[in-house]
Motif scaffolding. Structure first.
Motif, short mmCIF file in Angstrom:
data_model
loop_
_atom_site.label_atom_id
_atom_site.label_comp_id
_atom_site.label_asym_id
_atom_site.label_seq_id
_atom_site.Cartn_x
_atom_site.Cartn_y
_atom_site.Cartn_z
N ILE A 169 -2.46 -15.46 8.51
CA ILE A 169 -2.16 -16.39 7.34
C ILE A 169 -3.30 -17.08 6.79
O ILE A 169 -3.90 -17.74 7.98
N PRO A 170 -3.74 -17.08 5.63
CA PRO A 170 -3.11 -16.47 4.69
C PRO A 170 -3.59 -14.94 4.52
O PRO A 170 -4.41 -14.36 4.95
N SER A 171 -2.72 -14.17 3.69
CA SER A 171 -3.20 -12.63 3.42
C SER A 171 -3.82 -12.87 2.13
O SER A 171 -3.74 -13.47 1.41
N TYR A 172 -4.85 -12.03 2.11
CA TYR A 172 -5.88 -11.78 0.77
C TYR A 172 -5.68 -10.51 0.38
O TYR A 172 -5.76 -9.49 1.08
N GLY A 173 -5.71 -10.43 -1.20
CA GLY A 173 -5.59 -9.02 -1.35
C GLY A 173 -5.54 -9.05 -3.10
O GLY A 173 -5.80 -9.89 -3.58
N ILE A 174 -5.36 -8.02 -3.71
CA ILE A 174 -5.43 -7.71 -5.12
C ILE A 174 -4.33 -6.77 -5.58
O ILE A 174 -3.98 -5.62 -4.83
N ALA A 175 -3.61 -7.11 -6.64
CA ALA A 175 -2.37 -6.26 -7.19
C ALA A 175 -2.64 -6.20 -8.42
O ALA A 175 -3.04 -6.89 -9.24
N LYS A 176 -2.54 -4.93 -8.65
CA LYS A 176 -2.60 -4.43 -10.20
C LYS A 176 -1.43 -5.00 -11.27
O LYS A 176 -0.47 -5.07 -10.88
N PHE A 177 -1.90 -5.82 -12.22
CA PHE A 177 -1.08 -6.48 -13.22
C PHE A 177 -1.74 -6.33 -14.42
O PHE A 177 -2.31 -6.99 -15.18
N ASN A 178 -1.23 -4.88 -15.02
CA ASN A 178 -1.90 -4.48 -16.44
C ASN A 178 -0.76 -3.88 -17.08
O ASN A 178 0.46 -3.56 -16.55
N THR A 179 -0.82 -3.40 -18.40
CA THR A 179 0.09 -2.91 -19.24
C THR A 179 0.48 -1.41 -18.95
O THR A 179 1.51 -0.95 -19.46
N LEU A 180 -0.38 -0.92 -18.06
CA LEU A 180 -0.31 0.42 -17.46
C LEU A 180 0.64 0.82 -16.48
O LEU A 180 0.70 1.91 -16.12
N ASN A 181 1.01 -0.26 -15.69
CA ASN A 181 1.68 -0.14 -14.62
C ASN A 181 2.88 -1.20 -14.18
O ASN A 181 2.89 -2.07 -15.09
N LYS A 182 3.68 -0.83 -13.31
CA LYS A 182 4.93 -1.87 -13.27
C LYS A 182 4.79 -2.63 -11.76
O LYS A 182 5.15 -1.69 -11.00
N PRO A 183 4.38 -3.57 -11.77
CA PRO A 183 4.21 -4.48 -10.57
C PRO A 183 5.49 -4.73 -9.94
O PRO A 183 5.45 -5.39 -8.78
N ASP A 184 6.67 -4.86 -10.45
CA ASP A 184 7.86 -5.48 -10.04
C ASP A 184 7.94 -4.79 -8.52
O ASP A 184 8.34 -5.68 -7.51
N ARG A 185 8.10 -3.59 -8.51
CA ARG A 185 8.28 -2.90 -7.01
C ARG A 185 7.30 -3.40 -5.92
O ARG A 185 7.73 -4.12 -4.89
N TYR A 186 6.30 -2.93 -6.12
CA TYR A 186 5.12 -3.27 -5.24
C TYR A 186 4.66 -4.63 -4.64
O TYR A 186 4.33 -5.24 -3.99
N PHE A 187 4.69 -5.36 -5.90
CA PHE A 187 4.13 -6.87 -5.68
C PHE A 187 5.33 -7.57 -4.85
O PHE A 187 5.24 -8.49 -4.12
N TRP A 188 6.70 -7.25 -5.25
CA TRP A 188 7.72 -7.79 -4.79
C TRP A 188 7.77 -7.48 -3.39
O TRP A 188 7.83 -8.41 -2.17
#
Length: 210
Positions: A169-188
């Motif tokens: 803790i804390p965790s550090y990372g990067i998540a895709k958030f753009n119009t070509l992908n759907k972050p609902d599943r993997y970011f959750w």
């Protein structure tokens, strides 16, 4: 990113109960976009989620219900800098427990974020922000990737075998958030891994549903 974050939580059963535009009193008046609400309160069962858009995290005061504070003061161009304004803060409140997630949106691809932005994000929000609570640090400090590329949907900086077991803790990372992908599943999924009270609340909700 703001509307996609709201959509993710609403898709998982969170109901928006209130929103407002909090005026932060920092030095003079902190310049905010008065056309867009900056505080959103959502609820699901006993879990209350507050989504802050560009909040002020100060070394001098606590603002707008946040228990976060900046631990440093720097001088730049002869002026003291005593606050940070991350793009988003998520506050999860469950009973008498709170956990925080800090997110910063970068309109860059994965390579640029890793080489140019991630270290600065970690230095500022991972090392210079603390929580006035039993949990002394945010549980997640992540960048939201605005440009598409061939990279995976998420990147976790702590990826060793032991890190996957003990979850630093804390965790550090990067998540895709753009119009070509759907972050609902993997970011959750990332939130469930790192925000312990969220996973606890979801488990409780599922048990009740069953």
């Amino acid at each position: 990113c703001l509307f996609r974050l709201l959509s993710i939580f609403q898709n998982h059963g969170y109901i928006l109960t209130h929103s407002n535009n909090h005026l932060y009193q920092v030095n003079n008046v902190y310049d905010i976009d008065m056309e867009v609400a900056n505080t959103y309160i959502l609820q699901k069962d006993e879990m209350i989620l507050t989504l802050y858009y560009q909040p002020v995290i100060s070394s001098l005061n606590f603002y707008n219900g946040l228990a976060l504070y900046r631990t440093t003061v720097e001088k730049r161009n002869g002026k003291k800098e005593s606050y940070f304004t991350p793009d988003f803060v998520l506050k999860f409140a469950y009973g008498d427990m709170e956990e925080y997630v800090l997110l910063d949106a970068k309109f860059s691809n994965r390579t640029s974020i890793q080489s140019l932005h991630l270290d600065d994000l970690i230095y500022k929000y991972g090392n210079q922000i603390a929580v006035n609570a039993q949990l002394k640090t945010p549980v997640m400090v992540w960048a939201l990737q605005g440009r598409t590329d061939e990279s995976y949907d998420t990147y976790r900086m702590h990826n060793s075998s032991l890190a996957q077991i003990y979850k630093p803790i804390p965790s550090y990372g990067i998540a895709k958030f753009n119009t070509l992908n759907k972050p609902d599943r993997y970011f959750w999924k990332e939130l469930l891994q790192d925000v312990s009270i969220l996973s606890k609340a979801e488990l409780q909700h599922n048990n009740i549903a069953i």
